[in-house]
Write a protein that holds these residues in place. Sequence first.
Motif, PDB file in Angstrom:
ATOM      1  N   TYR A 374      -5.160  -9.324  -2.587  1.00 47.76           N
ATOM      2  CA  TYR A 374      -4.818 -10.687  -2.154  1.00 47.76           C
ATOM      3  C   TYR A 374      -4.344 -11.522  -3.349  1.00 47.76           C
ATOM      4  N   ALA A 409      -4.454  -6.762   1.860  1.00 49.12           N
ATOM      5  CA  ALA A 409      -4.620  -7.959   1.035  1.00 49.12           C
ATOM      6  C   ALA A 409      -5.266  -9.075   1.852  1.00 49.12           C
ATOM      7  N   VAL A 410      -6.577  -9.189   1.737  1.00 51.81           N
ATOM      8  CA  VAL A 410      -7.298 -10.251   2.446  1.00 51.81           C
ATOM      9  C   VAL A 410      -8.403 -10.798   1.550  1.00 51.81           C
TER      10      VAL A 410
END
Length: 654
Positions: A374, A409-410
Motif C-alpha cells: 500500500y 495493496a491494502v
Amino acid sequence: MRLNHSIFHVVLATGLSLATPTVTAQQKTAPANYLENAWKQAGGAAAITNAATWQQQLKQRIASRLAAIDAATRQDMIADAEKAMSFSWPSITAEVYLQFRDNGNRINFENIQFERRKVLATLIAGELAENKGRFMPQIVNGLWLILEESTWVLPAHIGAQKQGSNLPDPNEQVIDLFAGETAMTLSWAQFLLRSELDKYSVIVNKRIDYELEKRIYTPYLQRNDFWWMGFKGGQVNNWNIWINSNVLKAALLNLTDTDKRNLVIEKSIRSADNFVNAYAPDGGCDEGPSYWGHAGGKLIELLDDLNSSSGGKLDFSNNKLMHAIGAYIYKMHVDSNRFVNFADASARSVPPSQDVFMYGKMYNDEELKQFGAYLNQLERRGGDNIRISALGIFVYKLLLGDEMLRTKAVAPFAGVNWLPDLQVLSLRSKPGSSAGLFFAAQGGHNAESHNHNDVGNFVLYMNGKPAVIDVGVGTYTKQTFSKDRYKLWYMQSQWHNCPTINGVQQKDGRAFQANHVQFTPQKSADKLQMDIAAAYPAEAQVNKWQRTFNFIPGKQRLELTEAYALKEWKEAFRDHFMTCLPVDASKAGKIVLSAKEGTLVITYNPAEFAVETEQQEIADGRLSPVWGSSVTRITLVSKGKKLTGSHSIAFVME
C-alpha cells in the motif's frame, strides 16, 4: 523516472536535551540482549564466515532484477542520469558550514550535502540500467567530491567533537547519522561498480577504502563514548539503529579483512541491543511514525542483513518484540499518507515501504506485507517505478519492487490499537476503512524522545482528513534541540489539545507525566482515562485533572469529560483545541468545523465556558505544505472559580 531534486526527508535528533531515559517495566529487569545472545549461540565470529558467497549471491540478485526492468522504466532511469550529467556539483564552503554555529541555519548546508548524494544515486542507477560507461566520469566526479569533503558529519552534529560547534577538526573523527549514511552510500557505489571504477581509475576504490577506514571503522571500533552507542547509559533513539545498520551494511559490502569485519559486526550487534532493549513489549515508538523509518525501519534492515549474511544462523523471525516494533507503524496510520503525529512527527509522511514489507516477510505477517505494498503505491503516485532518493533505497526498491507490486495493496485500518506501554490509543468508528471518525490520544510523559509538552493530547479525523489536529514540528534549527526548545510555539501545551491550568502550561521533564492511565474497551463505547495533573509544575496548583475520552463509534461521537481538583484558583482554566478547518462559533454552546469530507460539531455548556478563537500564522517550510498559511486555536475559557468540578465537551461528526 523523474529526477526530483528535492532531498529525501531528514529526521534528526541530538540525544542531548531530550535524553532523559524512559523507565519501563522491561528496563527495570536485566536487558534481553536478543541480538548478542543470538550471535553467541551462532558461534560469534563463526556465524558469518561466507561473506564473499553472500556478496556474490547479492550481486546475482541485483543483476537479475536489473535485467528484468521493463523498457519504460529503464529509459526513465537513463533519461534521469542524462539530466544529471549536466549537474554542476555545488561547493561546500567554510562559511556555509559555520552558518549553524553563527545563526542556527542548518538547511543551506544540508541541501548541498544531500543533493550531491541524490544526484550520485541517480547517475549510478542510470549506469546500471545502460551499462555503457557513459555516466562514469560524472559518477567519479560525485564520488571524488564526497571523498574530499572535510567531514561527512552535519554542522548540527559536529558539536560532538572536542572543539565543539565549529569547523570539523581533522584530528578527531566523529560519527553522526549522515557519516553513517555516506559510508553506506559509498559502499554500495563500490559494490555495484567496483570493476567499472577500477577501469576509470584504480585510485577511486583505494580512496573509498581509505576514507571508510579513517572516518568510520577506526573511530567506530576504538570509541565507546558516542552517546548513540548506548554503552555509557542514557536513552538511545533512532541514531543508534540508523548508524549501526549503515555501518554494518558498509562492513558487509566493503570490508575484506574478516577479523575486522567480525569486530564491526559484533559491536553493531551489542550497540543495537541497547536500542532494542529500550522498547517495551508493545513495540511503540515514542519518536512518532515519521521517525519509525529510521528507528524500527532501520532495525529490520539490520536484522535482514544479519540473517542473510549468516545463512539463516541469525534468525529473529520468532521475536515477538521485534515483530511488535514493525507492527507499530500501521497502528498509527490514519489514511493515505496521514499518520498520527505526536512528538516531532509530521501529519503527512510515507514510511519506507520496503522496510514495512520486509517486516511482513520476516514475520510472515500478511497485514504488514499488504501495508508495505500500500505504501509502495503511495510512493509510486509521482510516476516513479523505482524510487531514487538515496542509493540504498534504490537497491531495496530494485530487489523488492516487483514483489510488492504483486502483493495486495491494502491498509489494515484496524478498529482498535492500544499500546499500553507507550500509552497511545487509536480508534475508528468504521474498522476496515478510513471512513467515519478516527480518534487517537496519548498519555506518556514529557521526556520522550522528540518530546512536545503534550500529555493528554488527542486528534480527530473525518473520513481520513484532519479536523482536530496536532500541528507537528517546524523546520529544524539550532533552537530545536537546545535549552530553548520549548520557547517554540508548536512545542508548547497551549498549542496542543490540552488545558492551561491557572495560567500555567505543562513542563518538560520525566516527572511530568500522565498517571492512572487505563483503556477500557466496551460494547457501545471505548473509554480512555488518565490523570494529567502531574504534567503541570507546582505553580499550576492542581491536585487532579482526569481526562476521560469516551469514543462512541455507532454515533461517530467523542465525549471528553474532565474532572478536576485545584489547590487554589488563580485564573480561569482554558481548554485548547487546534484545527486546520474553518471555525463557526457564532452560536452559543456549539462550534462547527466544516470541510467537504464532513462537519465536526463541538458542543459545550455555554454557562460554563466562553469561546475564544485565534489564528496562528504559519510561514514555516515544513508546516505550511501540510496546513497552509495558518491554523486556528479554539479555546474554551472557564467561567467558574470552583476548586473542584467536572465538565463535558462532545465532538460529533455529522
